[in-house]
Every structure is written in C-alpha cells, then in structure tokens.
Design a protein around this motif. Structure first.
Motif, PDB file in Angstrom:
ATOM      1  N   LYS A  79     -90.006 -47.634  -1.748  1.00  0.00           N
ATOM      2  CA  LYS A  79     -88.871 -47.185  -0.638  1.00  0.00           C
ATOM      3  C   LYS A  79     -88.341 -47.811   0.182  1.00  0.00           C
ATOM      4  O   LYS A  79     -87.094 -47.788   0.330  1.00  0.00           O
ATOM      5  CB  LYS A  79     -89.847 -46.023   0.102  1.00  0.00           C
ATOM      6  CG  LYS A  79     -90.192 -44.793  -0.505  1.00  0.00           C
ATOM      7  CD  LYS A  79     -91.072 -43.830   0.202  1.00  0.00           C
ATOM      8  CE  LYS A  79     -91.325 -42.670  -0.412  1.00  0.00           C
ATOM      9  NZ  LYS A  79     -92.495 -41.868   0.270  1.00  0.00           N
ATOM     10  N   ASP A  80     -89.094 -48.770   0.718  1.00  0.00           N
ATOM     11  CA  ASP A  80     -88.218 -49.939   1.278  1.00  0.00           C
ATOM     12  C   ASP A  80     -87.186 -50.705   0.656  1.00  0.00           C
ATOM     13  O   ASP A  80     -86.149 -50.903   1.033  1.00  0.00           O
ATOM     14  CB  ASP A  80     -89.359 -51.092   1.890  1.00  0.00           C
ATOM     15  CG  ASP A  80     -89.915 -50.639   3.221  1.00  0.00           C
ATOM     16  OD1 ASP A  80     -89.155 -49.566   3.829  1.00  0.00           O
ATOM     17  OD2 ASP A  80     -90.887 -51.493   3.690  1.00  0.00           O
ATOM     18  N   SER A  81     -87.643 -51.177  -0.624  1.00  0.00           N
ATOM     19  CA  SER A  81     -86.722 -51.941  -1.418  1.00  0.00           C
ATOM     20  C   SER A  81     -85.504 -51.042  -1.858  1.00  0.00           C
ATOM     21  O   SER A  81     -84.404 -51.292  -2.063  1.00  0.00           O
ATOM     22  CB  SER A  81     -87.547 -52.349  -2.873  1.00  0.00           C
ATOM     23  OG  SER A  81     -86.609 -52.491  -4.023  1.00  0.00           O
ATOM     24  N   LEU A 125     -84.247 -48.949  -0.273  1.00  0.00           N
ATOM     25  CA  LEU A 125     -83.436 -48.577   0.808  1.00  0.00           C
ATOM     26  C   LEU A 125     -82.714 -49.737   1.633  1.00  0.00           C
ATOM     27  O   LEU A 125     -82.244 -49.809   2.603  1.00  0.00           O
ATOM     28  CB  LEU A 125     -84.017 -47.618   2.038  1.00  0.00           C
ATOM     29  CG  LEU A 125     -84.354 -46.246   1.713  1.00  0.00           C
ATOM     30  CD1 LEU A 125     -85.179 -45.328   2.666  1.00  0.00           C
ATOM     31  CD2 LEU A 125     -82.986 -45.403   1.582  1.00  0.00           C
ATOM     32  N   THR A 126     -83.110 -50.769   0.706  1.00  0.00           N
ATOM     33  CA  THR A 126     -82.419 -52.234   1.303  1.00  0.00           C
ATOM     34  C   THR A 126     -81.053 -52.150   0.510  1.00  0.00           C
ATOM     35  O   THR A 126     -80.931 -52.270  -0.688  1.00  0.00           O
ATOM     36  CB  THR A 126     -83.145 -53.297   0.985  1.00  0.00           C
ATOM     37  OG1 THR A 126     -84.507 -53.028   1.777  1.00  0.00           O
ATOM     38  CG2 THR A 126     -82.723 -54.672   1.585  1.00  0.00           C
ATOM     39  N   ILE A 127     -79.921 -52.166   1.306  1.00  0.00           N
ATOM     40  CA  ILE A 127     -78.693 -52.281   0.526  1.00  0.00           C
ATOM     41  C   ILE A 127     -77.880 -53.515   0.664  1.00  0.00           C
ATOM     42  O   ILE A 127     -78.128 -54.456   1.627  1.00  0.00           O
ATOM     43  CB  ILE A 127     -77.803 -51.274   1.371  1.00  0.00           C
ATOM     44  CG1 ILE A 127     -78.390 -49.884   1.737  1.00  0.00           C
ATOM     45  CG2 ILE A 127     -75.999 -51.188   0.640  1.00  0.00           C
ATOM     46  CD1 ILE A 127     -78.753 -49.110   0.633  1.00  0.00           C
TER      47      ILE A 127
END
Lengths: 68, 174
Positions: free
Chosen positions: B168-170, B172-174
C-alpha cells in the motif's frame, strides 16, 4: 497529515490543467489526483523534481508543513 | 506462475478428494462394526440397570466421542479447502490481499483447534476404554507436525500483513 500538498494552487497560478501536468511529468492522472488530494504516503524526488521543472517553482511552493 | 498455481490447485484437489474418501470409508466401517456390537449388547442388556452408570451410557459416550473425532477430521479437511482460495487469489495476482491474510489465520486456527480437540477426545476415549493414555506421546506422535504448521501459518499471515502494508505504501508513493 501535517504535510499539505498545494499542487492545486500552483496549477491555478500557472493556469495549467492536471491532465497537461500529468503528461508533462509522465505520471497517470489517477496518481496526480492521489497527490493533489493528499492521499499519497510519499513522493519521489524524481517526481518532485519533474513537477518543479514543469511548474517552474520550488518544492516549498508545493509542499507545506502545518502543525495539527 | 499461472501454470504453477494450476498444478498446485490440481494437487490440492487430489489431496482433498483422497482425504474425504478416506474419511467417508472410515465412517462407513465405524458404523458397520460398532453399531452391530451395540445392537448385540442392547439385546442382552439388564433393563433394570440405571442409565448413567450402565454400559449403555459408556457406549453412547464412546459413539459420541468417535463421532466427534470424525467431525474434527472433517473440520481439518475443510481447513485444507482454504488452500484453494489462497491459490485462487494468487492466480488473480493478489498475493498480499486481506483475504489471503485471513485465510492463513483461519488455517492456523483450524490446525490448532483440531490438535487440541482430538487430543482431548482421545484422552476421553482412553478413559472410557480404560486403556493407557500418555499425553506427551500422543502430543509428539500425532501433533508434532500440526502445531508447528499452525504456528507457521500464523507467521505467514503476519508476514503477508506486513507485505500488504508495504505494498500500500509503495502504491501510494508517487
């Protein structure tokens, strides 16, 4: 989150559409929308660099720290 | 990956079918043998004897416990069906989905419940049959594999949970 993304403000100042910016910095409009809405958990330096270059601004113009 | 999951699904189906057929066969054999003995005993039973202290009660307890053992074996087989759900999720490319995490936890729970309940039922069976019951021998021989497997599945659930957070972190990393 105490980090506010002022991308909308900068886009309005430069009179640029989100779609155009997304094309210029080579990311999807969905991802740009995530960034604008503040839902993003992190931003890559490369993306920040591309945004700053496209909008001719500084990172501080896009990101702002506001205490909760 | 698609081919691997297909092969694993086929293997899981084969294992499940074998386990179900073995269980059904055991139930059939159990009914035929034990029920005849019970019928013979019922014919010659002393009718004046009280129910709770009679062999009747002991026999019915034996039946109930044996039926319980069959139930838990069925429950263990049901636990194995979750592997199919996990493989289906993997096939869709959703490796670290919330569903997979819950399936791993469920399999762990089923293994632990099976191990504990079968141990208790075997103890009761030994008590009724007045045969010897060595707790540690039973624990070692029957459940030395199931309990570590259950713990491994809990661990997998935790690892997948962490991986899901990282994903999820990955995303939501733009």
């Amino acid at each position: 989150m105490p980090i506010i993304v002022n991308l909308d403000v900068m886009l309005a100042k430069r009179k640029m559409k989100s779609k155009d910016l997304a094309e210029m910095i080579d990311i999807t409009t969905a991802n740009l929308s995530i960034l604008k809405s503040g839902k993003a958990r992190a931003i890559r330096f490369s993306t920040l660099e591309a945004i700053c270059k496209a909008l001719d601004c500084q990172p501080s113009d896009i990101l702002e720290y506001v205490e909760d | 990956m698609k081919d691997n999951t297909t092969i694993l699904t086929i293997i899981t189906y084969a294992v499940l079918l074998t386990a179900v057929s073995v269980l059904l066969n055991d139930i059939r054999e159990f009914d035929l043998q034990q029920f005849k003995e019970f019928q013979n005993w019922a014919k010659s039973a002393d009718k004046s004897e009280s129910w709770f202290t009679s062999k009747n009660a002991i026999k019915w307890s034996y039946y109930a416990i044996s039926a319980g053992l069959f139930f838990w074996r069925g429950y263990l087989i049901y636990g194995f069906t979750y592997f199919l759900s996990i493989l289906s999720e993997v096939d869709k490319g959703q490796y670290f989905s919330d569903k997979n995490i819950s399936y791993f936890k469920k399999i762990g729970n089923i293994f632990i419940w099976y191990a504990i309940n079968v141990l208790v039922l075997r103890f009761l069976l030994a008590l009724i049959g007045k045969s010897s019951f060595d707790f540690f021998t039973e624990l070692k021989t029957e459940f030395s594999l199931l309990i570590p497997c259950a713990l491994a599945f809990y661990l997998l659930a935790e690892i997948f949970k962490r991986a899901n957070e990282f994903k999820k972190d990955s995303d939501l990393t733009i």
